[in-house]
Design a protein around this motif. Structure first.
Motif, PDB file in Angstrom:
ATOM      1  N   LYS A 187      98.124  40.497  49.106  1.00  9.01           N
ATOM      2  CA  LYS A 187      98.297  39.207  49.752  1.00  9.01           C
ATOM      3  C   LYS A 187      99.473  39.194  50.730  1.00  9.01           C
ATOM      4  CE  LYS A 187      96.174  36.536  46.058  1.00  9.01           C
ATOM      5  NZ  LYS A 187      95.535  37.609  45.386  1.00  9.01           N
ATOM      6  N   ASN A 188     100.010  40.356  51.065  1.00  5.65           N
ATOM      7  CA  ASN A 188     101.164  40.366  51.972  1.00  5.65           C
ATOM      8  C   ASN A 188     100.768  40.119  53.423  1.00  5.65           C
ATOM      9  OD1 ASN A 188     100.240  42.789  53.029  1.00  5.65           O
ATOM     10  ND2 ASN A 188     101.888  44.027  52.251  1.00  5.65           N
ATOM     11  N   GLY A 189      99.508  40.321  53.759  1.00  2.52           N
ATOM     12  CA  GLY A 189      99.031  40.020  55.103  1.00  2.52           C
ATOM     13  C   GLY A 189      99.309  41.069  56.156  1.00  2.52           C
ATOM     14  N   TRP A 190      99.758  42.247  55.760  1.00  3.84           N
ATOM     15  CA  TRP A 190     100.025  43.309  56.732  1.00  3.84           C
ATOM     16  C   TRP A 190      98.748  44.074  57.049  1.00  3.84           C
ATOM     17  CZ3 TRP A 190     104.348  42.873  59.168  1.00  3.84           C
ATOM     18  CH2 TRP A 190     105.502  42.446  58.518  1.00  3.84           C
ATOM     19  N   ILE A 191      98.647  44.509  58.289  1.00  5.37           N
ATOM     20  CA  ILE A 191      97.641  45.483  58.688  1.00  5.37           C
ATOM     21  C   ILE A 191      98.423  46.631  59.310  1.00  5.37           C
ATOM     22  CG2 ILE A 191      97.159  44.480  60.961  1.00  5.37           C
ATOM     23  CD1 ILE A 191      94.161  45.153  60.289  1.00  5.37           C
ATOM     24  N   TYR A 192      98.231  47.820  58.786  1.00  2.37           N
ATOM     25  CA  TYR A 192      99.054  48.972  59.147  1.00  2.37           C
ATOM     26  C   TYR A 192      98.399  49.743  60.295  1.00  2.37           C
ATOM     27  CZ  TYR A 192     101.276  47.660  54.841  1.00  2.37           C
ATOM     28  OH  TYR A 192     101.911  46.943  53.868  1.00  2.37           O
TER      29      TYR A 192
ATOM     30  N   PHE B  71      93.760  52.080  61.946  1.00  3.71           N
ATOM     31  CA  PHE B  71      94.520  51.094  61.188  1.00  3.71           C
ATOM     32  C   PHE B  71      93.838  50.862  59.854  1.00  3.71           C
ATOM     33  CE2 PHE B  71      91.765  48.648  64.059  1.00  3.71           C
ATOM     34  CZ  PHE B  71      91.122  47.778  63.188  1.00  3.71           C
ATOM     35  N   TYR B  72      94.578  50.241  58.916  1.00  2.00           N
ATOM     36  CA  TYR B  72      94.024  49.903  57.612  1.00  2.00           C
ATOM     37  C   TYR B  72      94.761  48.713  57.024  1.00  2.00           C
ATOM     38  CZ  TYR B  72      98.019  52.112  55.241  1.00  2.00           C
ATOM     39  OH  TYR B  72      99.278  52.432  54.800  1.00  2.00           O
ATOM     40  N   TYR B  73      94.131  48.128  56.021  1.00  2.00           N
ATOM     41  CA  TYR B  73      94.768  47.058  55.257  1.00  2.00           C
ATOM     42  C   TYR B  73      94.334  47.176  53.806  1.00  2.00           C
ATOM     43  CZ  TYR B  73      90.281  44.623  55.698  1.00  2.00           C
ATOM     44  OH  TYR B  73      88.953  44.306  55.650  1.00  2.00           O
TER      45      TYR B  73
ATOM     46  N   LYS C  10      91.787  50.155  49.967  1.00  2.00           N
ATOM     47  CA  LYS C  10      92.094  50.034  51.391  1.00  2.00           C
ATOM     48  C   LYS C  10      90.810  50.019  52.212  1.00  2.00           C
ATOM     49  CE  LYS C  10      96.250  52.823  50.939  1.00  2.00           C
ATOM     50  NZ  LYS C  10      96.729  54.175  51.108  1.00  2.00           N
ATOM     51  N   THR C  11      90.859  49.301  53.313  1.00  2.00           N
ATOM     52  CA  THR C  11      89.807  49.377  54.317  1.00  2.00           C
ATOM     53  C   THR C  11      90.419  50.003  55.557  1.00  2.00           C
ATOM     54  OG1 THR C  11      88.662  47.429  53.485  1.00  2.00           O
ATOM     55  CG2 THR C  11      88.172  48.085  55.734  1.00  2.00           C
ATOM     56  N   PHE C  12      89.892  51.151  55.942  1.00  2.00           N
ATOM     57  CA  PHE C  12      90.325  51.876  57.131  1.00  2.00           C
ATOM     58  C   PHE C  12      89.333  51.594  58.259  1.00  2.00           C
ATOM     59  CE2 PHE C  12      92.022  54.317  53.643  1.00  2.00           C
ATOM     60  CZ  PHE C  12      93.246  54.759  54.095  1.00  2.00           C
ATOM     61  N   TYR C  13      89.818  51.535  59.470  1.00  2.00           N
ATOM     62  CA  TYR C  13      88.957  51.486  60.637  1.00  2.00           C
ATOM     63  C   TYR C  13      89.092  52.821  61.332  1.00  2.00           C
ATOM     64  CZ  TYR C  13      87.635  46.660  60.104  1.00  2.00           C
ATOM     65  OH  TYR C  13      87.078  45.505  59.631  1.00  2.00           O
ATOM     66  N   VAL C  14      87.966  53.555  61.402  1.00  2.00           N
ATOM     67  CA  VAL C  14      87.985  54.942  61.865  1.00  2.00           C
ATOM     68  C   VAL C  14      87.175  55.095  63.150  1.00  2.00           C
ATOM     69  CG1 VAL C  14      88.281  55.812  59.510  1.00  2.00           C
ATOM     70  CG2 VAL C  14      85.992  55.644  60.477  1.00  2.00           C
ATOM     71  N   ASP C  15      87.517  56.134  63.917  1.00  2.00           N
ATOM     72  CA  ASP C  15      86.789  56.434  65.141  1.00  2.00           C
ATOM     73  C   ASP C  15      85.602  57.348  64.844  1.00  2.00           C
ATOM     74  OD1 ASP C  15      87.853  58.996  64.814  1.00  2.00           O
ATOM     75  OD2 ASP C  15      89.331  58.764  66.413  1.00  2.00           O
TER      76      ASP C  15
ATOM     77  N   VAL D 125      85.743  51.670  56.826  1.00  2.00           N
ATOM     78  CA  VAL D 125      85.463  52.562  55.698  1.00  2.00           C
ATOM     79  C   VAL D 125      86.353  52.125  54.539  1.00  2.00           C
ATOM     80  CG1 VAL D 125      85.584  54.940  54.839  1.00  2.00           C
ATOM     81  CG2 VAL D 125      84.875  54.499  57.201  1.00  2.00           C
ATOM     82  N   VAL D 126      85.731  51.815  53.409  1.00  2.00           N
ATOM     83  CA  VAL D 126      86.489  51.391  52.230  1.00  2.00           C
ATOM     84  C   VAL D 126      86.773  52.611  51.373  1.00  2.00           C
ATOM     85  CG1 VAL D 126      86.459  49.963  50.157  1.00  2.00           C
ATOM     86  CG2 VAL D 126      85.445  49.112  52.284  1.00  2.00           C
ATOM     87  N   ARG D 127      88.043  52.787  51.052  1.00  2.00           N
ATOM     88  CA  ARG D 127      88.455  53.869  50.171  1.00  2.00           C
ATOM     89  C   ARG D 127      89.467  53.292  49.183  1.00  2.00           C
ATOM     90  NH1 ARG D 127      91.087  58.470  53.132  1.00  2.00           N
ATOM     91  NH2 ARG D 127      89.159  58.397  54.285  1.00  2.00           N
TER      92      ARG D 127
END
Length: 97
Positions: free
Chosen positions: A45-50, A38-40, A26-31, A21-23
């Motif tokens: 360009k930092n390459g983190w996925i939270y 998680f989201y990124y 950010k792109t969130f991955y939701v259930d 889901v794009v908000r």
């Protein structure tokens, strides 16, 4: 079956069908309940996925007795194989639902 394969199988059973889901930026991955796991940032360009600490990271620590470096390595494999998310480094983060 080794520990990593067992945990990857568990991850896919529990969280292998998330929806992106794009908000904003950010792109969130939701259930199925629309709760994010998680989201990124799309343009960062930092390459983190939270990774949501309470919903996933803590489970891997407590259920599977994993340490941070083990979790990061496992999540890199899982995110690449399951969601085709390459080049990201997992980082735990608490956030409000």
């Amino acid at each position: 079956m080794n520990k990593q394969k067992i945990i990857l199988k568990w991850l896919n059973k529990e969280y292998g069908n998330l929806t992106p889901v794009v908000r904003d930026d950010k792109t969130f991955y939701v259930d199925k309940d629309r709760l994010p796991l998680f989201y990124y940032y799309q343009d960062e360009k930092n390459g983190w996925i939270y990774i949501n600490y309470n919903r996933l990271w803590l489970l891997l620590e407590s259920i599977f007795s994993m340490k941070d470096l083990e979790i990061k390595g496992l999540l890199v494999v899982w995110l690449e194989d399951t969601y085709n998310l390459r080049g990201y480094a997992p980082k735990s983060r608490n956030w409000k639902q």
